[in-house]
Scaffold this motif. Structure first.
Motif, mmCIF file in Angstrom:
data_model
loop_
_atom_site.group_PDB
_atom_site.id
_atom_site.type_symbol
_atom_site.label_atom_id
_atom_site.label_comp_id
_atom_site.label_asym_id
_atom_site.label_seq_id
_atom_site.Cartn_x
_atom_site.Cartn_y
_atom_site.Cartn_z
ATOM 1 N N ASP A 437 0.880 -1.028 0.044
ATOM 2 C CA ASP A 437 -0.195 -0.054 0.456
ATOM 3 C C ASP A 437 0.599 0.628 -0.348
ATOM 4 O O ASP A 437 0.678 2.112 -0.787
ATOM 5 C CB ASP A 437 -0.568 -0.007 1.080
ATOM 6 C CG ASP A 437 -2.447 1.221 1.152
ATOM 7 O OD1 ASP A 437 -3.025 0.670 0.977
ATOM 8 O OD2 ASP A 437 -1.663 2.366 1.525
ATOM 9 N N MET A 463 -9.882 1.123 -6.363
ATOM 10 C CA MET A 463 -9.551 -0.423 -5.915
ATOM 11 C C MET A 463 -8.523 -0.471 -4.851
ATOM 12 O O MET A 463 -8.913 -0.988 -4.277
ATOM 13 C CB MET A 463 -8.708 -1.360 -7.424
ATOM 14 C CG MET A 463 -9.296 -1.296 -7.930
ATOM 15 S SD MET A 463 -8.725 -2.121 -9.898
ATOM 16 C CE MET A 463 -7.116 -3.354 -9.626
ATOM 17 N N GLU A 466 -10.537 -0.261 -1.707
ATOM 18 C CA GLU A 466 -11.291 -2.130 -1.237
ATOM 19 C C GLU A 466 -9.965 -2.511 -1.226
ATOM 20 O O GLU A 466 -10.110 -3.918 -0.091
ATOM 21 C CB GLU A 466 -11.931 -2.247 -3.133
ATOM 22 C CG GLU A 466 -13.134 -2.096 -3.068
ATOM 23 C CD GLU A 466 -13.427 -2.318 -5.273
ATOM 24 O OE1 GLU A 466 -12.627 -3.028 -5.496
ATOM 25 O OE2 GLU A 466 -13.949 -1.789 -5.376
ATOM 26 N N ALA A 467 -8.725 -2.739 -1.746
ATOM 27 C CA ALA A 467 -8.107 -2.884 -0.810
ATOM 28 C C ALA A 467 -7.403 -3.222 0.684
ATOM 29 O O ALA A 467 -7.040 -4.059 0.736
ATOM 30 C CB ALA A 467 -6.718 -2.815 -1.914
ATOM 31 N N ILE A 470 -9.753 -5.200 2.875
ATOM 32 C CA ILE A 470 -9.877 -6.594 2.852
ATOM 33 C C ILE A 470 -8.790 -6.967 4.204
ATOM 34 O O ILE A 470 -7.500 -7.020 4.322
ATOM 35 C CB ILE A 470 -9.057 -7.244 1.838
ATOM 36 C CG1 ILE A 470 -9.365 -6.734 0.558
ATOM 37 C CG2 ILE A 470 -8.775 -8.453 1.508
ATOM 38 C CD1 ILE A 470 -8.965 -6.899 -0.818
ATOM 39 N N GLU A 475 -5.761 -12.090 0.143
ATOM 40 C CA GLU A 475 -6.610 -11.571 -0.904
ATOM 41 C C GLU A 475 -6.291 -9.843 -1.098
ATOM 42 O O GLU A 475 -6.416 -9.413 -1.700
ATOM 43 C CB GLU A 475 -7.833 -12.244 0.039
ATOM 44 C CG GLU A 475 -8.074 -13.205 -0.339
ATOM 45 C CD GLU A 475 -9.921 -13.512 0.713
ATOM 46 O OE1 GLU A 475 -10.525 -11.719 0.388
ATOM 47 O OE2 GLU A 475 -10.661 -14.262 0.896
ATOM 48 N N ARG A 476 -5.361 -9.303 0.420
ATOM 49 C CA ARG A 476 -5.095 -8.289 0.344
ATOM 50 C C ARG A 476 -4.060 -8.388 -0.905
ATOM 51 O O ARG A 476 -4.157 -7.214 -1.711
ATOM 52 C CB ARG A 476 -5.149 -7.488 1.688
ATOM 53 C CG ARG A 476 -5.250 -5.946 1.480
ATOM 54 C CD ARG A 476 -4.648 -5.773 2.778
ATOM 55 N NE ARG A 476 -3.269 -6.199 3.570
ATOM 56 C CZ ARG A 476 -3.829 -7.013 4.104
ATOM 57 N NH1 ARG A 476 -4.857 -7.284 4.849
ATOM 58 N NH2 ARG A 476 -2.821 -7.518 5.020
ATOM 59 N N LYS A 479 -4.863 -8.296 -4.383
ATOM 60 C CA LYS A 479 -5.378 -7.257 -4.704
ATOM 61 C C LYS A 479 -4.737 -5.490 -5.168
ATOM 62 O O LYS A 479 -4.397 -5.242 -5.947
ATOM 63 C CB LYS A 479 -6.602 -6.672 -3.982
ATOM 64 C CG LYS A 479 -7.547 -5.248 -4.559
ATOM 65 C CD LYS A 479 -8.772 -5.381 -5.477
ATOM 66 C CE LYS A 479 -9.567 -4.822 -5.661
ATOM 67 N NZ LYS A 479 -10.688 -5.404 -6.965
ATOM 68 N N TYR A 480 -3.585 -6.088 -3.852
ATOM 69 C CA TYR A 480 -2.670 -4.788 -4.799
ATOM 70 C C TYR A 480 -1.765 -5.633 -5.966
ATOM 71 O O TYR A 480 -1.338 -4.661 -6.858
ATOM 72 C CB TYR A 480 -1.644 -4.798 -3.624
ATOM 73 C CG TYR A 480 -2.128 -3.926 -2.673
ATOM 74 C CD1 TYR A 480 -2.423 -2.599 -2.425
ATOM 75 C CD2 TYR A 480 -2.654 -4.677 -0.958
ATOM 76 C CE1 TYR A 480 -3.140 -1.812 -1.914
ATOM 77 C CE2 TYR A 480 -3.135 -3.760 -0.025
ATOM 78 C CZ TYR A 480 -3.052 -2.149 -0.010
ATOM 79 O OH TYR A 480 -3.394 -1.589 0.443
ATOM 80 N N GLU A 482 -2.893 -6.737 -8.514
ATOM 81 C CA GLU A 482 -3.740 -6.379 -9.730
ATOM 82 C C GLU A 482 -3.714 -5.070 -9.859
ATOM 83 O O GLU A 482 -3.555 -4.778 -11.160
ATOM 84 C CB GLU A 482 -5.234 -6.668 -9.737
ATOM 85 C CG GLU A 482 -5.812 -6.714 -10.508
ATOM 86 C CD GLU A 482 -7.319 -6.855 -10.181
ATOM 87 O OE1 GLU A 482 -8.580 -5.967 -10.974
ATOM 88 O OE2 GLU A 482 -7.310 -7.032 -9.002
ATOM 89 N N ILE A 483 -3.638 -4.146 -8.803
ATOM 90 C CA ILE A 483 -3.567 -2.251 -8.721
ATOM 91 C C ILE A 483 -2.126 -2.439 -9.264
ATOM 92 O O ILE A 483 -2.216 -1.599 -10.285
ATOM 93 C CB ILE A 483 -3.521 -2.147 -7.406
ATOM 94 C CG1 ILE A 483 -4.905 -2.515 -6.805
ATOM 95 C CG2 ILE A 483 -3.334 -0.426 -7.832
ATOM 96 C CD1 ILE A 483 -5.166 -1.976 -5.380
#
Length: 529
Positions: A437, A463, A466-467, A470, A475-476, A479-480, A482-483
Motif C-alpha cells: 500500500d 481498487m 477496496e484493497a 481486505i 486476498e489483500r 488485490k494490490y 492487480e492494482i
C-alpha cells in the motif's frame, strides 16, 4: 499489531549483516562516553514532522521526535515507542493506543494523548493541512476536516491522558504500520502558537536528541536529551553538516571532518577497491524505487499513452544500473521493490527496445520525433542524478526525442514538479513502512499529494480503497498486485531501478544500523576512539 512477513525480514537482516561486518573491522578501542557524530546532509525542506516530506528532513526528525511506534531496523516490524500497547476492535475499525507515562517533550512537559489529537488535527485541518495529510485519510472525519466543514477530527479522541482512540472509516489492516510515519508524531500546541510558521527552526520533540540550532545551508546541531523516557543516547551530540552535493561531502569524509555520508555516483568501485575506505563502505539493497514521472495533466504526455510507452521502451536500464551506477541498484520490473511482501517478478512489460520505442513514437503522432517539442527533464542536483539524466537524454535522442536537462536545488525541484511547471522529472520513493500500500496509494491515488505525476484513474482509486479494506492477507496482496499491473499498463512513469544504499561510515562509529528503508536511530550509537 500486524505481523511482518518473512521476505521483508530476510532483506532487512541481509542489510544489517552487511553493516555488522562493516562495523566490526579494526582493533578494539575504548568506548568514548559522549562525543559528537558528524553526518552529511543536503539542506532539508523542513523539520516540522508533518512538513518534512523528503528524506533529508525525515532523517533529522526521527532523532528529535518519537511517535506511537517505531520500526525495528532488522525486521521492519513495528515495535512500541510512545504507545506501550495497542488493541484493535473485532471489526477492525477502532484502534486504542495505551501511552507510556512520563514521556516528555524537550521543554519538560509531559506528552499526553491530547497532544496527538492536536497534532493530527493540525495535519488534516483545511487551514493548516500538511502536504502529507493523506496518510490520515482512513480516519473518520478526515474528509470533513479537509473540506472545512468540521473543526474537530471526529475519529481521534483522547479518552484520558494516556489513552488515544482512533476510529477508521473502513477496516485498514495495515493501519498500525502507518503510525510510525513522521506525519503522526505529536507536537505541543503551545509551541505552534508561539512560533507559527517558524516552528521548524524551534521544534520541540519527544526523541532522544533535541534541536539546538539550524543554521541554514551550514549545519543542524542536536544535543542529547537527558530526560528521555527510553535509554538515553550515548552520544553527547550529533551535528548534521550541510553540503550542496555528495562530492563535497565525500571529500570532507575522506579528510576526516565527517563520520557518515553517501558515496557519490561514479566513485563507488574506486571506494570499494581502496585499501582504507573499502572496509567502511556499506552497499546493500534498499526498499525504494527510482523513477521518472510523466505528468498526466501536462502536454505532451496528457492523453498520449503511446508517447509514454515510447519513452519507457527507450531507456537502457542495464546501462544505468551497471555502468552509471556501478551495479549498486537492482533491476526492478514493478512499482513494489523486492523485499516487500507481495513483490512479484516480471510485473512490467517495459524493457529496453529501441525499435518498439520508435514504433510507439510513430503511433503517438511523432514519427522519428518529428513535431515533438523539446521536453524539459527536471532533476535535483547534487546527488548524482546528472549522470543518469545524461544517459537517458542520449537514449531518447536515439529515437528522435530531444530532452533538455533542468537541474534545481531539492526544494525548488519539488515545488516545480508539484505545480506542473515541469512535466517530466526524476523522483524516488523510499518505504515509509514495508507494505505494498505504501508504494501504490501515495504514488497513484488521485488525491495523494505524493502523486506528482497527476495520475488519475477512478478505477485504481476504488481498487486501492477496496484493497485496504481486505482483512485476509493473501486476498489483500492479490488485490494490490492487480492494482500494480494496472498502473504499469497505464505507463504513468518510467521505472528505472530499485535503489541500493551506497554509504560510508567511519570504523570507530559503533552500533549504527541502517534499515532497509535507510532509516537509523542515533540513540544507541557510540564512538570508539
Amino acid at each position: 499489531m500486524s505481523i511482518p512477513r518473512k521476505l521483508t525480514a530476510i532483506l532487512a537482516i541481509a542489510i544489517v549483516v552487511a553493516l555488522i561486518v562493516t562495523l566490526s573491522f579494526g582493533c578494539k578501542k575504548e568506548e568514548q562516553a559522549g562525543g559528537e557524530m558528524k553526518l552529511f546532509l543536503i539542506e532539508p525542506v523542513s523539520l516540522d514532522p508533518p512538513n518534512a516530506y523528503e528524506s533529508e528532513g525525515i532523517q533529522v526528525c526521527r532523532q528529535i521526535f518519537d511517535g506511537l511506534v517505531e520500526y525495528d531496523p532488522v525486521t521492519m516490524e513495528i515495535v512500541p515507542a510512545i504507545a506501550d500497547t495497542w488493541d484493535v476492535s473485532d471489526d477492525g475499525l477502532v484502534y486504542t493506543f495505551n501511552l507510556k507515562k512520563g514521556v516528555k517533550f524537550h521543554s519538560g512537559r509531559e506528552c499526553t494523548a491530547e497532544d496527538f489529537v492536536y497534532a493530527w488535527t493540525r495535519v488534516v485541518d483545511d487551514e493548516t493541512a500538511s502536504y502529507l495529510a493523506y496518510h490520515m485519510s482512513p480516519i473518520v472525519g478526515y474528509d470533513a476536516m479537509q473540506d472545512g466543514s468540521a473543526d474537530v477530527f471526529e475519529g481521534v479522541k483522547a479518552l484520558d491522558d494516556y489513552t488515544l482512540e482512533v476510529t477508521l472509516q473502513y477496516p485498514y489492516a495495515d493501519f498500525a504500520n502507518t503510525v510510525g510515519h513522521t506525519v503522526f508524531y505529536p507536537v505541543a500546541k503551545e509551541d505552534i502558537e508561539e512560533w507559527g510558521d517558524n516552528y521548524s527552526e524551534h521544534v520541540n520533540g519527544t526523541g532522544a536528541f533535541k534541536l539546538v540550532e539550524w543554521k541554514h545551508d551550514q549545519y543542524i546541531q542536536l544535543e542529547r536529551f537527558d530526560d528521555y523516557y527510553g535509554d538515553n543516547a550515548k552520544l553527547e551530540s550529533a551535528r548534521y553538516v550541510i553540503f550542496a552535493d555528495e562530492d563535497t561531502g565525500f571529500l570532507e569524509y575522506k579528510a576526516g571532518n565527517i563520520d557518515y555520508c553517501q558515496i557519490p555516483q561514479g566513485k563507488i568501485q574506486a571506494t570499494l577497491d581502496d585499501a582504507e575506505l573499502g572496509d567502511e563502505a556499506i552497499i546493500a539493497p534498499q526498499l525504494a524505487v527510482y523513477y521518472f514521472a510523466m505528468n498526466y495533466d501536462v502536454e505532451p504526455f496528457k492523453d498520449n499513452l503511446a508517447l509514454r510507452e515510447a519513452l519507457n521502451y527507450a531507456v537502457d536500464r542495464e546501462n544505468i544500473i551497471n555502468v552509471i551506477s556501478e551495479g549498486v541498484p537492482a533491476v526492478t520490473t514493478g512499482v513494489v521493490p523486492k523485499g516487500i511482501v507481495g513483490w512479484t517478478e516480471g510485473q512490467s512489460k517495459y524493457t529496453y527496445d529501441p525499435e518498439m520505442a520508435a514504433q510507439k513514437l510513430e503511433e503517438a503522432g511523432y514519427p522519428g520525433g518529428e513535431g515533438l517539442p523539446v521536453i524539459q527533464f527536471g532533476i535535483n542536483i547534487g546527488s548524482g542524478h546528472e549522470l543518469v539524466a545524461e544517459a537517458c537524454q542520449a537514449d531518447f535522442a536515439e529515437i528522435g526525442v530531444q530532452v533538455e536537462i533542468v537541474g534545481m536545488e531539492w526544494g525548488s525541484a519539488l515545488e516545480a514538479f508539484q505545480n506542473g511547471e515541469i512535466g517530466f522529472f526524476r523522483l524516488g520513493w523510499i518505504a515509509d513502512y514495508p507494505t505494498m500500500d505504501n508504494f501504490l496509494y501515495p504514488l497513484f491515488h488521485s488525491q495523494s499529494a505524493d502523486n506528482y505525476q497527476g495520475y488519475n484513474n477512478p478505477e485504481v482509486d476504488q481498487m486501492l480503497i477496496e484493497a485496504r479494506s481486505i482483512r485476509d492477507d493473501d486476498e489483500r496482496i492479490a488485490k494490490y498486485q492487480e492494482i500494480e499491473r494496472k498502473v504499469l499498463d497505464d505507463s504513468a512513469f518510467i521505472l528505472v531501478y530499485q535503489y541500493g544504499s551506497r554509504l560510508i561510515l567511519k570504523d570507530y562509529v559503533k552500533d549504527f544500523v541502517v534499515s532497509a528503508a535507510e532509516n537509523y536511530d542515533l540513540a544507541p550509537v557510540y564512538l570508539e576512539k
